[in-house]
Scaffold this motif. Sequence first.
Motif, PDB file in Angstrom:
ATOM      1  N   ASP A   1      87.796  79.853  17.525  1.00 25.24           N
ATOM      2  CA  ASP A   1      87.411  79.793  16.103  1.00 25.24           C
ATOM      3  C   ASP A   1      87.069  78.365  15.695  1.00 25.24           C
ATOM      4  O   ASP A   1      86.114  78.128  14.954  1.00 25.24           O
ATOM      5  N   ALA A   2      87.859  77.416  16.182  1.00 20.18           N
ATOM      6  CA  ALA A   2      87.612  76.006  15.824  1.00 20.18           C
ATOM      7  C   ALA A   2      86.256  75.555  16.392  1.00 20.18           C
ATOM      8  O   ALA A   2      85.500  74.830  15.721  1.00 20.18           O
ATOM      9  N   ILE A   3      85.921  76.015  17.588  1.00 17.29           N
ATOM     10  CA  ILE A   3      84.632  75.633  18.192  1.00 17.29           C
ATOM     11  C   ILE A   3      83.491  76.310  17.431  1.00 17.29           C
ATOM     12  O   ILE A   3      82.444  75.703  17.169  1.00 17.29           O
ATOM     13  N   SER A   4      83.720  77.561  17.036  1.00 15.93           N
ATOM     14  CA  SER A   4      82.702  78.278  16.270  1.00 15.93           C
ATOM     15  C   SER A   4      82.391  77.513  14.972  1.00 15.93           C
ATOM     16  O   SER A   4      81.229  77.324  14.605  1.00 15.93           O
ATOM     17  N   LYS A   5      83.447  77.035  14.303  1.00 19.15           N
ATOM     18  CA  LYS A   5      83.260  76.274  13.055  1.00 19.15           C
ATOM     19  C   LYS A   5      82.576  74.952  13.331  1.00 19.15           C
ATOM     20  O   LYS A   5      81.763  74.470  12.540  1.00 19.15           O
ATOM     21  N   LYS A   6      82.928  74.319  14.427  1.00 18.75           N
ATOM     22  CA  LYS A   6      82.296  73.045  14.791  1.00 18.75           C
ATOM     23  C   LYS A   6      80.786  73.240  15.007  1.00 18.75           C
ATOM     24  O   LYS A   6      79.968  72.446  14.538  1.00 18.75           O
ATOM     25  N   PHE A   7      80.421  74.320  15.722  1.00 22.14           N
ATOM     26  CA  PHE A   7      78.995  74.600  15.958  1.00 22.14           C
ATOM     27  C   PHE A   7      78.268  74.737  14.616  1.00 22.14           C
ATOM     28  O   PHE A   7      77.157  74.250  14.444  1.00 22.14           O
ATOM     29  N   LYS A   8      78.910  75.412  13.665  1.00 24.95           N
ATOM     30  CA  LYS A   8      78.270  75.622  12.356  1.00 24.95           C
ATOM     31  C   LYS A   8      78.197  74.291  11.591  1.00 24.95           C
ATOM     32  O   LYS A   8      77.156  73.908  11.065  1.00 24.95           O
ATOM     33  N   ARG A   9      79.313  73.592  11.552  1.00 23.49           N
ATOM     34  CA  ARG A   9      79.422  72.357  10.765  1.00 23.49           C
ATOM     35  C   ARG A   9      78.481  71.255  11.299  1.00 23.49           C
ATOM     36  O   ARG A   9      77.755  70.625  10.527  1.00 23.49           O
ATOM     37  N   ASP A  10      78.490  71.046  12.605  1.00 22.43           N
ATOM     38  CA  ASP A  10      77.757  69.892  13.155  1.00 22.43           C
ATOM     39  C   ASP A  10      76.345  70.243  13.596  1.00 22.43           C
ATOM     40  O   ASP A  10      75.476  69.368  13.636  1.00 22.43           O
ATOM     41  N   ASN A  11      76.130  71.484  14.006  1.00 24.33           N
ATOM     42  CA  ASN A  11      74.855  71.830  14.638  1.00 24.33           C
ATOM     43  C   ASN A  11      74.092  72.918  13.905  1.00 24.33           C
ATOM     44  O   ASN A  11      73.003  73.295  14.335  1.00 24.33           O
ATOM     45  N   ASN A  12      74.681  73.428  12.828  1.00 26.65           N
ATOM     46  CA  ASN A  12      74.090  74.541  12.102  1.00 26.65           C
ATOM     47  C   ASN A  12      73.787  75.724  13.034  1.00 26.65           C
ATOM     48  O   ASN A  12      72.754  76.377  12.916  1.00 26.65           O
TER      49      ASN A  12
ATOM     50  N   ASP B   1      72.454  70.854  27.495  1.00 23.95           N
ATOM     51  CA  ASP B   1      73.709  70.140  27.742  1.00 23.95           C
ATOM     52  C   ASP B   1      73.834  69.040  26.686  1.00 23.95           C
ATOM     53  O   ASP B   1      73.102  68.057  26.700  1.00 23.95           O
ATOM     54  N   GLU B   2      74.758  69.266  25.741  1.00 22.55           N
ATOM     55  CA  GLU B   2      74.858  68.377  24.581  1.00 22.55           C
ATOM     56  C   GLU B   2      76.154  67.574  24.595  1.00 22.55           C
ATOM     57  O   GLU B   2      76.678  67.181  23.559  1.00 22.55           O
ATOM     58  N   ILE B   3      76.659  67.310  25.802  1.00 21.94           N
ATOM     59  CA  ILE B   3      77.963  66.651  25.924  1.00 21.94           C
ATOM     60  C   ILE B   3      77.982  65.249  25.291  1.00 21.94           C
ATOM     61  O   ILE B   3      79.030  64.751  24.905  1.00 21.94           O
ATOM     62  N   TYR B   4      76.803  64.612  25.187  1.00 21.17           N
ATOM     63  CA  TYR B   4      76.753  63.269  24.567  1.00 21.17           C
ATOM     64  C   TYR B   4      76.361  63.321  23.085  1.00 21.17           C
ATOM     65  O   TYR B   4      75.957  62.316  22.521  1.00 21.17           O
ATOM     66  N   GLU B   5      76.482  64.506  22.487  1.00 21.81           N
ATOM     67  CA  GLU B   5      76.079  64.681  21.088  1.00 21.81           C
ATOM     68  C   GLU B   5      76.577  63.562  20.166  1.00 21.81           C
ATOM     69  O   GLU B   5      75.828  63.050  19.330  1.00 21.81           O
ATOM     70  N   LEU B   6      77.833  63.189  20.310  1.00 24.07           N
ATOM     71  CA  LEU B   6      78.414  62.227  19.359  1.00 24.07           C
ATOM     72  C   LEU B   6      78.053  60.785  19.686  1.00 24.07           C
ATOM     73  O   LEU B   6      78.346  59.882  18.902  1.00 24.07           O
ATOM     74  N   ILE B   7      77.425  60.566  20.844  1.00 25.45           N
ATOM     75  CA  ILE B   7      77.037  59.193  21.185  1.00 25.45           C
ATOM     76  C   ILE B   7      75.521  59.128  21.073  1.00 25.45           C
ATOM     77  O   ILE B   7      74.787  59.199  22.060  1.00 25.45           O
TER      78      ILE B   7
ATOM     79  N   LYS C   1      70.052  62.310  13.409  1.00 26.03           N
ATOM     80  CA  LYS C   1      71.159  63.258  13.616  1.00 26.03           C
ATOM     81  C   LYS C   1      70.819  64.186  14.796  1.00 26.03           C
ATOM     82  O   LYS C   1      69.663  64.589  14.953  1.00 26.03           O
ATOM     83  N   HIS C   2      71.826  64.501  15.575  1.00 27.78           N
ATOM     84  CA  HIS C   2      71.617  65.345  16.756  1.00 27.78           C
ATOM     85  C   HIS C   2      71.000  66.687  16.354  1.00 27.78           C
ATOM     86  O   HIS C   2      71.405  67.296  15.369  1.00 27.78           O
ATOM     87  N   PHE C   3      70.045  67.141  17.132  1.00 28.86           N
ATOM     88  CA  PHE C   3      69.437  68.454  16.879  1.00 28.86           C
ATOM     89  C   PHE C   3      69.586  69.327  18.124  1.00 28.86           C
ATOM     90  O   PHE C   3      69.282  68.896  19.237  1.00 28.86           O
ATOM     91  N   SER C   4      70.070  70.556  17.922  1.00 23.50           N
ATOM     92  CA  SER C   4      70.273  71.488  19.045  1.00 23.50           C
ATOM     93  C   SER C   4      69.066  72.407  19.171  1.00 23.50           C
ATOM     94  O   SER C   4      68.644  73.010  18.173  1.00 23.50           O
ATOM     95  N   ILE C   5      68.561  72.575  20.395  1.00 23.27           N
ATOM     96  CA  ILE C   5      67.360  73.400  20.593  1.00 23.27           C
ATOM     97  C   ILE C   5      67.638  74.863  20.212  1.00 23.27           C
ATOM     98  O   ILE C   5      66.727  75.591  19.819  1.00 23.27           O
ATOM     99  N   ALA C   6      68.922  75.284  20.276  1.00 21.38           N
ATOM    100  CA  ALA C   6      69.257  76.666  19.906  1.00 21.38           C
ATOM    101  C   ALA C   6      69.062  76.922  18.411  1.00 21.38           C
ATOM    102  O   ALA C   6      69.093  78.070  17.962  1.00 21.38           O
ATOM    103  N   CYS C   7      68.849  75.846  17.628  1.00 19.80           N
ATOM    104  CA  CYS C   7      68.613  76.012  16.188  1.00 19.80           C
ATOM    105  C   CYS C   7      67.276  76.683  15.906  1.00 19.80           C
ATOM    106  O   CYS C   7      67.067  77.192  14.808  1.00 19.80           O
TER     107      CYS C   7
END
Length: 398
Positions: free
Chosen positions: A76-87, A205-211, A216-222
């Motif tokens: 659930d926390a990861i699901s919220k993170k995906f929404k909050r940071d990556n829409n 692979d978005e492991i460096y998202e925060l660096i 702002k980071h954009f995810s291709i899945a958006c």
Amino acid sequence: MEKYLSDRIKSLSESQTLAMAAKSRELKAQGIDIISLSLGEPDFNTPDFIKEAAKQAIDDNFTHYPPVAGYSEVLDAISKKFKRDNNLNYNSKQIVVSNGAKQSLANVMLTLIDPGDEVIVPTPFWVSYAEIIKLAGGIPVYVKSGVSSDFKITANQLEGAITEKTKLMMFSSPCNPSGSVYSKEELRSLKDVLVKHPNIFVIADEIYELINFGEKHFSIACFEDLYNQVITVNGVSKGFAMTGWRIGYIGAPEWLAKAIIKMQGQITSAPSSIAQKAAQAAVEADPGMVSNMKTSFLKRRDFMLNELNQIEGMKCSTPTGAFYLFPDVENFFGKSFNGKRVENADDLSMYLLEEARVAVVTGNAFGNPECIRLSYAASDEILQEAASRLKQAFAQLN
Ligand code: PMP
Ligand code: GLU
């Protein structure tokens, strides 16, 4: 006795990042003063609030087998993170937590790839991609980029690499090893190609998202029309300085997540209960809590880039993410010092290890044999010393 080893393991190459790190450790243990810029890991310690969550997890007896995909509150926390940071909308059934993003990647590849399937891998790529593809029986199809294109591929190149055997395309952005970040518009042009081929999947692979020092980071899945083809891979190793905790995760179509849970259930089961609870604290936190690390990485990037740019013949891009420099060093091939001739990036890495006592990784490992990779995730003092040793070693080559 090695004849008893399987063909599978015999054909697998050793991870060159880990091999170089092991070699530097070995030389250091012999008392040789080696500076290692070979391993990609933050030099910071895990933040205290995350350590506290792990201690609490032990006291609360999170010590039993967790569900294979991860604890429901972690999902659930990861699901919220995906929404909050990556829409991004990934519900908990679409998320699987694993022993590091490395296992997440292996899970996806072993679950999707059949022998003979082609996987498009833009170069430079992170070392383990090619080996895991081969382990799964797939055929890596490299699409070349270099310093002149800021280490990014174009939509035309992608289109040209697709055949009826293509099953998957994978890339990292911010990229290990180049530090390049695809902009939203660049991702859109790749997406426009991929949506024409709904049988091709994409690992982002978005492991460096925060660096990420730029936009702002954009995810291709958006991109909604691509969403069902994308597996978004992320983890806490890099952004939260948690490399040793071994937690990575994916967001994927539910049918694929389900199959991956079956795979993980037979090989490792869920990752450590305590590390999961620590990772939960990390993803629940405001990413601003770890922005001090990003600020330091940016300062160090500027310092190292400026130093390397003073070396005549060195061709550097300006990375906007991760913590690596990936200079093109082709101008030094064919040069020598003290009878040591440098023919390629492997020789150059050995030369720098022996002459400058600085460990870097050959670009060969990442599909760009004209480059070397340096990690600048080290203290200012170490970087200053490394830069001065490197400048001297390069100046000696002629
Ligand atoms: N992807 C990339 C691009 C990486 O650089 C790393 C770091 N080794 C990983 C995945 C795996 O990270 P971890 O297994 O530590 O989560
Ligand atoms: N991702 C890091 C690197 O590229 C860690 C080493 C590894 O797992 O290969 O150096």
